[in-house]
Design a protein around this motif. Structure first.
Motif, mmCIF file in Angstrom:
data_model
loop_
_atom_site.group_PDB
_atom_site.id
_atom_site.type_symbol
_atom_site.label_atom_id
_atom_site.label_comp_id
_atom_site.label_asym_id
_atom_site.label_seq_id
_atom_site.Cartn_x
_atom_site.Cartn_y
_atom_site.Cartn_z
ATOM 1 N N VAL A 228 10.613 -0.867 -0.707
ATOM 2 C CA VAL A 228 10.068 0.316 -0.563
ATOM 3 C C VAL A 228 11.024 1.331 -1.337
ATOM 4 N N ALA A 229 12.256 1.275 -0.473
ATOM 5 C CA ALA A 229 13.424 2.434 -0.911
ATOM 6 C C ALA A 229 13.572 2.286 -2.556
ATOM 7 N N SER A 230 13.469 1.206 -3.004
ATOM 8 C CA SER A 230 13.966 1.136 -4.433
ATOM 9 C C SER A 230 12.754 1.773 -5.187
ATOM 10 N N VAL A 231 11.893 1.830 -4.894
ATOM 11 C CA VAL A 231 10.413 2.335 -5.591
ATOM 12 C C VAL A 231 10.581 3.947 -5.400
ATOM 13 N N VAL A 232 10.553 4.350 -3.974
ATOM 14 C CA VAL A 232 10.331 5.793 -3.543
ATOM 15 C C VAL A 232 11.328 6.257 -2.791
ATOM 16 N N LEU A 233 12.636 5.822 -2.549
ATOM 17 C CA LEU A 233 13.628 6.584 -2.171
ATOM 18 C C LEU A 233 14.908 5.867 -2.470
ATOM 19 N N VAL B 18 0.795 -1.068 -0.143
ATOM 20 C CA VAL B 18 -0.041 -0.055 -0.035
ATOM 21 C C VAL B 18 0.645 1.253 0.155
ATOM 22 N N VAL B 19 2.197 1.108 0.829
ATOM 23 C CA VAL B 19 2.980 2.586 0.715
ATOM 24 C C VAL B 19 3.496 2.689 -0.472
ATOM 25 N N MET B 20 4.042 1.550 -1.262
ATOM 26 C CA MET B 20 4.784 1.737 -2.444
ATOM 27 C C MET B 20 3.617 2.155 -3.390
ATOM 28 N N SER B 21 2.430 1.797 -3.433
ATOM 29 C CA SER B 21 1.537 2.355 -4.527
ATOM 30 C C SER B 21 1.095 3.814 -4.164
ATOM 31 N N ILE B 22 0.912 4.209 -2.935
ATOM 32 C CA ILE B 22 0.573 5.648 -2.538
ATOM 33 C C ILE B 22 1.837 6.413 -3.064
ATOM 34 N N ALA B 23 2.940 6.295 -2.294
ATOM 35 C CA ALA B 23 4.057 6.839 -2.508
ATOM 36 C C ALA B 23 4.588 7.006 -3.992
ATOM 37 N N SER B 24 4.568 6.213 -4.652
ATOM 38 C CA SER B 24 4.872 6.189 -6.139
ATOM 39 C C SER B 24 4.015 7.168 -6.931
#
Length: 516
Positions: free
Chosen positions: A318-323, A157-163
């Motif tokens: 998560v970091a690889s997608v948004v950080l 969910v975090v990856m989908s929202i943050a991306s």
């Protein structure tokens, strides 16, 4: 040639890590850093990194697909799993967020995402540690895995929202996916037990789940998890997961290599990893007290918390997608936490025994969901383990008029067996406190029907150690295991397949005699 270099580096450093008692994943990260350091000399270029990134993505999708295959609502919809995971996620994120913001001088968005990434625990490490100690089916093992699955869902969910991805209108079709479950079940039934089953798993994880969800604007990771979850109730879900295990592990090696190749850690990254590693005891303590809050006994809470006292590869995803700028510091942090967690879990049982007198008074004075019996009453025969063998033995002896009681470490099995008019209680055969307090004065015989050979050996030793002189009978798949169980004190150990063959032959002989 480059692929051979990757494999050689990964194998050599993975083997070195295993030799000193560390998870091979740490060696794979080290291999990635070594490739980053010497890449120019051995010809590793940007094109090779792109290939490795693709293999790494496949590994993540297969990991999530196999996680989905274990998504059983009966083990997830429990207060200690849902409440423990959600409260830990919220509390730990809120505690770490201000520290990251003020000490690292990052934006509130990046600080929040870093705090979220550090709140997760490692699915891969915990599963491997619990499997290695044969505790995946123990109560504390199922609690830990349940929490990890909830965390994985939160990470998606975090990856989908943050991306910032906006799904297309076609994404609404995913709500119709449950209608495909009968078709998927049939495909798995018809795929057999060999390469077609493996190809089916790859197709569902990478094509239907991965590409399919990407085409409608959704996360490919979410798609892989969703298709795995739709097969979770199939009787061959575990077999499918096992068949994909080796492929998934090889591709995940690519994921850790890719992190290392992304860049060598500088002093700031090392200081960050060291500082965050100091927070691990707080992370484990928070899990422990939350599990106590949700009525677990101190032992279950301690062992579950020990499995979760690490940082997660999902934090890296998560970091690889948004950080992406924080990927290397987080990689060092995860590797360091693996080193610490591996040693903690190696001594978790003796450590609990040493701390038990201080931890047990912290339990809530109520009925615990993992509470174990102190007396077996007037039972004459004890059956340990209520799988197919245990149920068959129980029903056969019950029909002959014996007074029976059974123990199992799976609460779902206990509930189902009780509903079928079998007297079954929850107990963990590897719990020292259980054996010390158990009263079994009327028991004349014990049947060991658990699947885990180590549990049978431990149970036999504990029974003889507490002075039980009655009959102990077990079954085993292999002759060497049978000898170990007998060496521990069992009177008889029967080889399962040999007994099945003898039983089948007896049926044939009986039919032939009746015919003549």
């Amino acid at each position: 040639m480059i692929e051979a270099t990757w494999i050689a580096f990964a194998f050599a450093l993975g083997l070195a890590s295993r030799a000193i008692g560390l998870p091979p994943l740490i060696g794979y990260l080290g291999a990635g850093f070594a490739l980053a350091a010497f890449g120019d000399r051995i010809g590793v270029g940007p094109r090779d990194s792109e290939i490795l990134a693709h293999l790494a993505h496949l590994g993540v999708l297969l990991l999530l697909f196999t996680v989905g295959l274990k998504l059983k609502l009966s083990n997830l919809v429990r207060r200690e799993v849902i409440g423990g995971s959600l409260l830990h996620f919220g509390i730990s994120s809120l505690i770490v967020l201000p520290a990251i913001f003020f000490f690292l001088d990052t934006s509130w968005r990046d600080s929040l995402l870093l705090a979220v990434a550090l709140s997760f625990s490692s699915t891969v490490l915990a599963a491997k540690v619990l499997e290695g100690k044969r505790e995946l089916r123990a109560f504390h093992g199922r609690v830990a895995i349940g929490v990890l699955i909830i965390q994985d869902l939160i990470a998606l969910v975090v990856m989908s929202i943050a991306s910032g991805k906006v799904p297309s209108a076609w994404a609404l079709l995913v709500f119709l996916l449950p209608l495909l479950r009968p078709l998927l079940f049939r495909l798995l039934d018809y795929s057999g037990h060999e390469e077609l089953m493996v190809l089916l798993g790859l197709m569902l994880a990478l094509v239907a789940g991965g590409l399919g969800f990407e085409y409608v604007g959704l996360s490919s990771e979410l798609g892989a998890l969703a298709f795995g979850a739709m097969l979770a109730k199939h009787k061959r879900a575990t077999e499918l997961s096992n068949s994909l295990w080796a492929i998934k592990e090889v591709f995940l090696v690519g994921f850790f290599l890719q992190i290392g190749i992304g860049g060598l850690p500088d002093m700031d990254a090392m200081l960050f990893a060291g500082a965050v590693a100091l927070l691990l005891p707080l992370k484990g303590a928070l899990f422990f007290f939350l599990f106590l809050l949700f009525r677990l006994r101190a032992r279950s809470a301690f062992l579950s918390a020990s499995s979760l006292t690490n940082y997660s590869e999902f934090g890296l995803i998560v970091a690889s997608v948004v950080l992406p700028q924080w990927l290397t510091p987080l990689a060092i942090t995860v590797a360091l936490s693996f080193v610490i967690s591996a040693q903690l879990n190696r001594i978790s049982h003796p450590l609990y025994d040493r701390l038990a007198k201080r931890l047990i008074p912290l339990e809530r004075d109520i009925r615990h969901p993992d509470e174990q019996p102190v007396s077996l009453g007037d039972a004459q025969i004890l059956v340990m383990g209520m799988g197919r063998t245990g149920r068959a033995a129980y029903d056969h002896l019950k029909a002959q008029g014996w007074r029976l009681i059974s123990l199992d470490s799976d609460l779902v099995t206990v509930k189902k067996s009780s509903e079928n008019d079998r007297h079954v209680l929850f107990a963990d055969a590897e719990d020292q406190m259980f054996w010390e307090s158990l009263e079994m004065n009327q028991v004349k015989a014990v049947i060991l029907a658990m699947n885990d050979p180590e549990a049978k050996i431990i149970s036999t030793r504990k029974l003889r150690g507490k002075g039980f002189s009655g009959l102990i009978v077990s079954h085993a798949m292999y002759d060497d295991i049978a000898k170990q169980i007998e060496a521990a004190g069992a009177d008889r150990t029967y080889l399962t397949m040999s007994e099945a063959g003898a039983g089948l032959a007896e049926h044939v002989a009986r039919e032939l005699r009746a015919a003549h």
